[in-house]
Design an enzyme around this catalytic site. Sequence first.
Site, PDB file in Angstrom:
ATOM      1  N   TYR A  22       0.784  -1.228   0.000  1.00 38.66           N
ATOM      2  CA  TYR A  22       0.000   0.000   0.000  1.00 38.66           C
ATOM      3  C   TYR A  22       0.820   1.284   0.000  1.00 38.66           C
ATOM      4  CZ  TYR A  22      -3.637  -3.336   1.101  1.00 38.66           C
ATOM      5  OH  TYR A  22      -4.495  -4.407   1.056  1.00 38.66           O
ATOM      6  N   HIS A  99      -8.937  -0.228  -6.017  1.00 38.75           N
ATOM      7  CA  HIS A  99      -8.035  -0.953  -5.122  1.00 38.75           C
ATOM      8  C   HIS A  99      -6.623  -0.483  -5.445  1.00 38.75           C
ATOM      9  CE1 HIS A  99     -11.307  -3.594  -4.015  1.00 38.75           C
ATOM     10  NE2 HIS A  99     -11.597  -3.659  -5.300  1.00 38.75           N
TER      11      HIS A  99
END
Length: 140
Positions: A22, A99
């Site tokens: 991330y 995402h």
Amino acid sequence: MKLLILNGVNLNLTGKREKDVYGVETLDDINRELQAHAKKNGYSVDCFQSNLEGELCTQIQNAEGKYDGIVLNAGAFTHYSLAIRDAIAAVSLPVVEVHMSNVHAREEFREKSVLTEVCKGEILGFGKNSYLLAMESFRL
């Protein structure tokens, strides 16, 4: 144009957890960048994050008449939240599912989204730029 950026469960930990997946920027950092990008391009965004499924549903339901669209990263809710799916289906606003990671290159359970079929589209795998691409899709 005005967009709502919704982030779901555990995305408040962005920049702190699984940095290899991330990244190192926090969700607040990303939100500031998204707001600056929108302002530079003549529109605005509001950002909201919750670890509570019902709060996300309420945000989706209340967006009607206030926003032109929703950018949604539901986190793990993506894979099982029929409540969020039903909230999306109940409003006339277009929703783009995002995402940061390529969910198809990760664990098998991440490959299935119960949200995709009620969304305008899906953008994934471009890190924080997935949000920017989703935002820009509303200008097409």
